[in-house]
Enzyme design. Structure first.
Site, PDB file in Angstrom:
ATOM      1  N   VAL A 138       5.242  -7.671  -5.471  1.00 53.20           N
ATOM      2  CA  VAL A 138       6.658  -7.905  -5.126  1.00 53.20           C
ATOM      3  C   VAL A 138       6.715  -8.012  -3.603  1.00 53.20           C
ATOM      4  O   VAL A 138       6.133  -7.177  -2.902  1.00 53.20           O
ATOM      5  CB  VAL A 138       7.545  -6.744  -5.628  1.00 53.20           C
ATOM      6  CG1 VAL A 138       8.984  -6.903  -5.128  1.00 53.20           C
ATOM      7  CG2 VAL A 138       7.511  -6.664  -7.155  1.00 53.20           C
ATOM      8  N   LYS A 152      13.739  -2.567  -5.557  1.00 53.61           N
ATOM      9  CA  LYS A 152      14.834  -3.217  -6.308  1.00 53.61           C
ATOM     10  C   LYS A 152      14.535  -3.080  -7.799  1.00 53.61           C
ATOM     11  O   LYS A 152      15.152  -3.735  -8.628  1.00 53.61           O
ATOM     12  CB  LYS A 152      14.902  -4.695  -5.944  1.00 53.61           C
ATOM     13  CG  LYS A 152      15.699  -4.998  -4.671  1.00 53.61           C
ATOM     14  CD  LYS A 152      15.826  -6.512  -4.487  1.00 53.61           C
ATOM     15  CE  LYS A 152      16.693  -6.852  -3.306  1.00 53.61           C
ATOM     16  NZ  LYS A 152      18.128  -6.489  -3.496  1.00 53.61           N
ATOM     17  N   ARG A 153      13.487  -2.266  -8.137  1.00 52.43           N
ATOM     18  CA  ARG A 153      13.109  -2.070  -9.550  1.00 52.43           C
ATOM     19  C   ARG A 153      12.756  -3.412 -10.213  1.00 52.43           C
ATOM     20  O   ARG A 153      13.062  -3.624 -11.379  1.00 52.43           O
ATOM     21  CB  ARG A 153      14.222  -1.354 -10.334  1.00 52.43           C
ATOM     22  CG  ARG A 153      14.676  -0.043  -9.742  1.00 52.43           C
ATOM     23  CD  ARG A 153      13.626   1.045  -9.698  1.00 52.43           C
ATOM     24  NE  ARG A 153      13.233   1.503 -11.045  1.00 52.43           N
ATOM     25  CZ  ARG A 153      12.156   2.275 -11.259  1.00 52.43           C
ATOM     26  NH1 ARG A 153      11.349   2.605 -10.261  1.00 52.43           N
ATOM     27  NH2 ARG A 153      11.855   2.677 -12.485  1.00 52.43           N
ATOM     28  N   LEU A 161      -0.019  -7.848  -9.799  1.00 51.94           N
ATOM     29  CA  LEU A 161       1.419  -7.519  -9.736  1.00 51.94           C
ATOM     30  C   LEU A 161       1.780  -7.374  -8.267  1.00 51.94           C
ATOM     31  O   LEU A 161       1.186  -6.540  -7.558  1.00 51.94           O
ATOM     32  CB  LEU A 161       1.720  -6.231 -10.488  1.00 51.94           C
ATOM     33  CG  LEU A 161       3.115  -5.621 -10.259  1.00 51.94           C
ATOM     34  CD1 LEU A 161       4.220  -6.610 -10.597  1.00 51.94           C
ATOM     35  CD2 LEU A 161       3.263  -4.342 -11.086  1.00 51.94           C
ATOM     36  N   LEU A 220     -10.908  -7.531 -11.588  1.00 49.50           N
ATOM     37  CA  LEU A 220     -10.985  -8.205 -10.284  1.00 49.50           C
ATOM     38  C   LEU A 220      -9.914  -7.662  -9.349  1.00 49.50           C
ATOM     39  O   LEU A 220      -8.887  -7.196  -9.786  1.00 49.50           O
ATOM     40  CB  LEU A 220     -10.805  -9.713 -10.483  1.00 49.50           C
ATOM     41  CG  LEU A 220     -11.854 -10.325 -11.417  1.00 49.50           C
ATOM     42  CD1 LEU A 220     -11.499 -11.762 -11.714  1.00 49.50           C
ATOM     43  CD2 LEU A 220     -13.237 -10.190 -10.797  1.00 49.50           C
ATOM     44  N   LYS A 235      10.008   7.251 -14.586  1.00 49.50           N
ATOM     45  CA  LYS A 235      11.094   7.007 -15.559  1.00 49.50           C
ATOM     46  C   LYS A 235      10.708   5.841 -16.452  1.00 49.50           C
ATOM     47  O   LYS A 235      10.844   5.917 -17.672  1.00 49.50           O
ATOM     48  CB  LYS A 235      12.399   6.678 -14.808  1.00 49.50           C
ATOM     49  CG  LYS A 235      13.388   7.857 -14.761  1.00 49.50           C
ATOM     50  CD  LYS A 235      14.631   7.567 -13.981  1.00 49.50           C
ATOM     51  CE  LYS A 235      15.510   6.484 -14.627  1.00 49.50           C
ATOM     52  NZ  LYS A 235      15.859   6.758 -16.034  1.00 49.50           N
ATOM     53  N   PHE A 236      10.178   4.754 -15.856  1.00 47.16           N
ATOM     54  CA  PHE A 236       9.835   3.568 -16.654  1.00 47.16           C
ATOM     55  C   PHE A 236       8.694   3.884 -17.617  1.00 47.16           C
ATOM     56  O   PHE A 236       8.812   3.636 -18.824  1.00 47.16           O
ATOM     57  CB  PHE A 236       9.441   2.403 -15.736  1.00 47.16           C
ATOM     58  CG  PHE A 236       8.776   1.268 -16.470  1.00 47.16           C
ATOM     59  CD1 PHE A 236       7.416   1.004 -16.305  1.00 47.16           C
ATOM     60  CD2 PHE A 236       9.495   0.481 -17.355  1.00 47.16           C
ATOM     61  CE1 PHE A 236       6.796  -0.046 -16.996  1.00 47.16           C
ATOM     62  CE2 PHE A 236       8.889  -0.561 -18.052  1.00 47.16           C
ATOM     63  CZ  PHE A 236       7.538  -0.824 -17.872  1.00 47.16           C
TER      64      PHE A 236
HETATM   65  C1  LIG Z   1     -10.926  -3.077   2.586  1.00 47.14           C
HETATM   66  O1  LIG Z   1      -9.680  -3.675   2.322  1.00 47.14           O
HETATM   67  C2  LIG Z   1      -8.868  -3.078   1.383  1.00 47.14           C
HETATM   68  C3  LIG Z   1      -7.669  -3.750   1.095  1.00 47.14           C
HETATM   69  C4  LIG Z   1      -6.794  -3.187   0.167  1.00 47.14           C
HETATM   70  C5  LIG Z   1      -7.088  -1.979  -0.482  1.00 47.14           C
HETATM   71  C6  LIG Z   1      -8.290  -1.332  -0.191  1.00 47.14           C
HETATM   72  C7  LIG Z   1      -8.628  -0.031  -0.864  1.00 47.14           C
HETATM   73  C8  LIG Z   1      -8.699  -0.263  -2.360  1.00 47.14           C
HETATM   74  N1  LIG Z   1      -7.663  -0.114  -3.055  1.00 47.14           N
HETATM   75  N2  LIG Z   1      -9.922  -0.659  -2.884  1.00 47.14           N
HETATM   76  C9  LIG Z   1     -10.080  -0.863  -4.230  1.00 47.14           C
HETATM   77  O2  LIG Z   1      -9.164  -0.810  -5.039  1.00 47.14           O
HETATM   78  C10 LIG Z   1     -11.474  -1.126  -4.682  1.00 47.14           C
HETATM   79  C11 LIG Z   1     -12.544  -0.468  -4.108  1.00 47.14           C
HETATM   80  C12 LIG Z   1     -13.825  -0.710  -4.602  1.00 47.14           C
HETATM   81  C13 LIG Z   1     -14.007  -1.607  -5.669  1.00 47.14           C
HETATM   82  N3  LIG Z   1     -12.948  -2.268  -6.225  1.00 47.14           N
HETATM   83  C14 LIG Z   1     -11.715  -2.043  -5.730  1.00 47.14           C
HETATM   84  O3  LIG Z   1     -10.642  -2.697  -6.299  1.00 47.14           O
HETATM   85  C15 LIG Z   1     -10.931  -3.935  -6.959  1.00 47.14           C
HETATM   86  C16 LIG Z   1     -10.635  -3.743  -8.443  1.00 47.14           C
HETATM   87  C17 LIG Z   1      -9.149  -3.548  -8.683  1.00 47.14           C
HETATM   88  N4  LIG Z   1      -8.365  -4.638  -8.088  1.00 47.14           N
HETATM   89  C18 LIG Z   1      -8.588  -4.755  -6.638  1.00 47.14           C
HETATM   90  C19 LIG Z   1     -10.049  -5.006  -6.328  1.00 47.14           C
HETATM   91  C20 LIG Z   1      -9.192  -1.872   0.735  1.00 47.14           C
END
Ligand SMILES: COc1cccc(CC(=N)NC(=O)c2cccnc2OC2CCNCC2)c1
Length: 389
Positions: free
Chosen positions: A141, A148-149, A139, A389, A4-5
């Site tokens: 919350v 809570k939107r 980001l 990052l 929706k947003f």
């Molecule tokens: C291993 O510990 C984790 C803790 C939280 C989430 C994930 C899975 C994941 N969501 N991984 C990624 O988004 C990711 C995997 C490989 C390279 N860069 C990444 O994300 C970066 C870039 C986007 N912001 C988060 C860090 C893994």
């Protein structure tokens, strides 16, 4: 009804996919600053906006602890990102940053920080167009305030503050599909410490594999093999900038680094970012470059370990050394530094080394987004020269 947003925002809409009559470029024109909403958006009554001064160790600790306890987890809720305070200071205070883009939400009574969103300025080239953008990140919350939107009003507030600085585009990533990805990337992991990764459930012992066979499979030499491979130093900034700009010029969307940016984003910072280069022993030219950032994850619910030490591939360029050998040297130094795993996305030319260097595919995808900028069609990951990052 989902999104929706996002259906109210100047982003590519699902209904427009394939409509090649729509022009590529900004979706909405910039407006005079006098027409930008001057006052903050309304929050629910119990909450108030706060600007987080990342120069304050106390406030930086508040942001660190909010993220450590409430930020992104993997799909199986076994790990949660645990960005360090030094990393957050680096990530949020690049050259030309705007303190007003470090936005928090506090509970009025307790003054507790319960949500955060941030932006930092970046020059991003889209085809031949270099656009001043905000890179939106972190980001978060608090778990107790979900649904809570709050997220939509935080996104509107950071957008308003970005508009006040006469910037009209943004870039961000998410693990979820929103309207509409400009690229969808696969993430890959290269095991460095197989025993720990299997103990914590990050990896599983392969079929017909023993632990000792697995340790042997991922074994690396104990020193880089490329002659002239060394840590980047301040005097290397001009050469690394030239090398990076030339390499990134081939991608359809890429960061437009100048020397000032390279000095901030790529000079080594202990436990934050590591950068190495190859200086030809004959000519002393800088011919290759590799870098990775440090992003540990808290291991949730494991009795023997608390932290997964992960390195994330950042920007890499090979012009004389093979990309394979350069990235293998990156794995070697990451292992030497005690990382348990080396992560990479299939962006840029990364696909060419992933399988060969024994990376395994992760179980998720990372979607890239542009705000208020339409691309006629989505990019392949190999057309993307942007790492957030
Ligand atoms: C291993 O510990 C984790 C803790 C939280 C989430 C994930 C899975 C994941 N969501 N991984 C990624 O988004 C990711 C995997 C490989 C390279 N860069 C990444 O994300 C970066 C870039 C986007 N912001 C988060 C860090 C893994």
């Amino acid at each position: 009804k989902p999104h929706k947003f996002w259906e109210t925002q100047p982003v590519g809409q699902f209904k427009d996919i394939g409509d090649t009559s729509l022009p590529e470029g900004p979706i909405e024109a910039a407006t005079p600053l006098s027409e930008v909403k001057q006052e903050p958006y309304n929050l629910p009554a119990a909450y108030e906006w706060t600007t987080c001064d990342m120069k304050s160790d106390y406030v930086c600790s508040e942001v660190y602890n909010l993220l450590r306890n409430n930020y992104v987890e993997d799909d199986e809720n076994m790990f949660r990102f645990n960005y360090s305070k030094e990393f957050l200071t680096w990530a949020l205070r690049p050259p030309g940053y705007y303190p007003s883009w470090h936005i928090g939400v506090r509970a009025k009574t307790s003054k507790k920080l319960v949500a955060f969103i941030s932006g930092v300025p970046a020059r991003i080239r889209v085809r031949d167009d270099v656009v001043k953008m905000a890179e939106i990140n972190f980001l978060c919350v608090h778990k107790k305030l979900r649904s809570k939107r709050l997220a939509p009003v935080m996104i509107k507030e950071v957008t308003r503050r970005v508009h006040l600085e006469n910037i009209w585009q943004a870039a961000y990533t998410a693990g979820v599909v929103l309207p509409t990805p400009v690229a969808t990337c696969q993430y890959w992991h290269r095991t460095l410490n197989p025993k720990k990764l299997i103990d914590v459930g990050f990896s599983r012992l392969g079929a017909r594999m023993t632990m000792s066979r697995t340790i042997k499979l991922y074994k690396l030499q104990d020193a880089p093999v490329t002659p002239g491979f060394r840590k980047m130093e301040p005097c290397d900034v001009p050469a690394v900038t030239r090398l990076l700009r030339s390499y990134l010029s081939q991608f359809l969307v890429a960061t437009d680094f100048d020397e000032n940016d390279v000095e901030h984003w790529l000079l080594p910072r202990e436990d934050v970012v590591d950068s190495y280069l190859v200086e030809s022993p004959e000519t002393h030219d800088v011919t290759d470059f590799c870098s990775f950032y440090t992003l540990p994850s808290t291991i949730l619910g494991n009795p023997n370990y608390t932290t997964l030490k992960a390195a994330y591939s950042y920007y890499n360029v090979a012009t004389k050394t093979t990309f394979l050998q350069l990235m293998n040297d990156a794995l070697i130094v990451a292992k030497q530094k005690g990382f348990d795993v080396f992560n990479a996305l299939d962006v840029m030319h990364n696909e060419s080394f992933l399988k060969e260097l024994k990376f395994g595919p992760g179980d998720g995808q990372l979607h890239y987004y542009l705000y208020n900028y339409r691309l006629r069609s989505a990019l392949k990951p190999s057309e993307l020269g942007l790492v957030l990052l």
